[in-house]
Design a protein around this motif. Sequence first.
Motif, PDB file in Angstrom:
ATOM      1  N   ALA A  68       0.806  -1.229   0.000  1.00 57.63           N
ATOM      2  CA  ALA A  68       0.000   0.000   0.000  1.00 57.63           C
ATOM      3  C   ALA A  68       0.836   1.274   0.000  1.00 57.63           C
ATOM      4  O   ALA A  68       0.380   2.329   0.464  1.00 57.63           O
ATOM      5  CB  ALA A  68      -0.978   0.004   1.169  1.00 57.63           C
ATOM      6  N   VAL A  69       2.057   1.216  -0.553  1.00 51.61           N
ATOM      7  CA  VAL A  69       2.855   2.424  -0.731  1.00 51.61           C
ATOM      8  C   VAL A  69       2.312   3.186  -1.933  1.00 51.61           C
ATOM      9  O   VAL A  69       2.069   2.601  -2.995  1.00 51.61           O
ATOM     10  CB  VAL A  69       4.345   2.083  -0.934  1.00 51.61           C
ATOM     11  N   ASP A  70       2.105   4.479  -1.794  1.00 54.09           N
ATOM     12  CA  ASP A  70       1.594   5.320  -2.882  1.00 54.09           C
ATOM     13  C   ASP A  70       2.700   5.501  -3.929  1.00 54.09           C
ATOM     14  O   ASP A  70       3.756   6.071  -3.633  1.00 54.09           O
ATOM     15  CB  ASP A  70       1.172   6.676  -2.314  1.00 54.09           C
ATOM     16  N   LEU A  71       2.452   5.035  -5.145  1.00 51.42           N
ATOM     17  CA  LEU A  71       3.456   5.075  -6.217  1.00 51.42           C
ATOM     18  C   LEU A  71       3.135   6.093  -7.295  1.00 51.42           C
ATOM     19  O   LEU A  71       3.717   6.046  -8.386  1.00 51.42           O
ATOM     20  CB  LEU A  71       3.585   3.677  -6.849  1.00 51.42           C
ATOM     21  N   THR A  72       2.252   7.023  -7.028  1.00 46.47           N
ATOM     22  CA  THR A  72       1.903   8.017  -8.052  1.00 46.47           C
ATOM     23  C   THR A  72       3.100   8.906  -8.415  1.00 46.47           C
ATOM     24  O   THR A  72       3.115   9.511  -9.481  1.00 46.47           O
ATOM     25  CB  THR A  72       0.725   8.889  -7.594  1.00 46.47           C
ATOM     26  N   GLY A  73       4.097   8.979  -7.541  1.00 47.11           N
ATOM     27  CA  GLY A  73       5.290   9.773  -7.825  1.00 47.11           C
ATOM     28  C   GLY A  73       6.397   9.007  -8.518  1.00 47.11           C
ATOM     29  O   GLY A  73       7.490   9.549  -8.729  1.00 47.11           O
ATOM     30  N   VAL A  74       6.138   7.752  -8.905  1.00 51.33           N
ATOM     31  CA  VAL A  74       7.142   6.956  -9.620  1.00 51.33           C
ATOM     32  C   VAL A  74       6.944   7.111 -11.116  1.00 51.33           C
ATOM     33  O   VAL A  74       5.864   6.832 -11.644  1.00 51.33           O
ATOM     34  CB  VAL A  74       7.050   5.466  -9.225  1.00 51.33           C
TER      35      VAL A  74
END
Length: 282
Positions: free
Chosen positions: A78-84
């Motif tokens: 559940a780590v937010d990856l929208t910044g990858v």
Amino acid sequence: MTRLTVIGSINLDIVATAPRLPLAGETVTGAALARHPGGKGANQALAAARLGATVSLIGRVGADAMADEALASLRAGAVDLTGVRVDRERATGVALIAVDPTGENQIVVAAGANHGMGVGDLPARIEGPLILQLELPVAVVEAAAARAEGFVAVNLAPAAPVSEALLGRADLLIVNEGEAAFYGDALHAGGGRVVVTLGAAGAVMFEKGREVARAAPPRVEVVDATGAGDAFVGAIVVALRERLAPDAALAFACAAGALAATRPGAQPSLPSRAEVEALLLG
């Protein structure tokens, strides 16, 4: 609930567990091969998430199948990856790791997309708390710290020359013994807290150059120390942001690092909050 942003590397770890580590120019046979998600940024993001934090990760991967493997555990955690972002010109970063039966390791990293990351990939404003490491270009790390509006923790690994501004901006610097020797007195010039990890001897915390806390890890059977340092970093930041006292925060982080050393791989070994608390209770 603690909210964190991590800006850092994302790798696929290719791990060979061998009867012993090779000498220079030597070939060692009889190894077992495994593939695990890794990278200091990704590891520390997942470590903090498993310990109860809400975590966003900013980084880069290649446009390849390795990216899916590298991000799988982060998605599951559940780590937010929208910044990858996806780099169309470089491969996903890869770490080649040899591990011996005692858990000691040798690591060679091909940075790939991680070193394609630029200052333009960063948000204009970064709300803290923020965790940084040095597996991205130093200019990116320094710009991220400068844009941060809250608490900044910097894991100065792998050791590399950095600006006085970065050292001075950090509220928390985390190093191992070798990195501490590399930076010397500069670590204490900025006025923030400094934590030095000591391997099996635990860790020590300094404030303004004065020792304020020390902790030893619980006794465990070491299998692979690859993810232990990153588990420690995620844990010490979570503990301090939860306002644990320095000695309790160090004990919590040492327990997380010790647990990570009992299992193979970096991200597969990262412990849950319940596991850490159970180990501390004995």
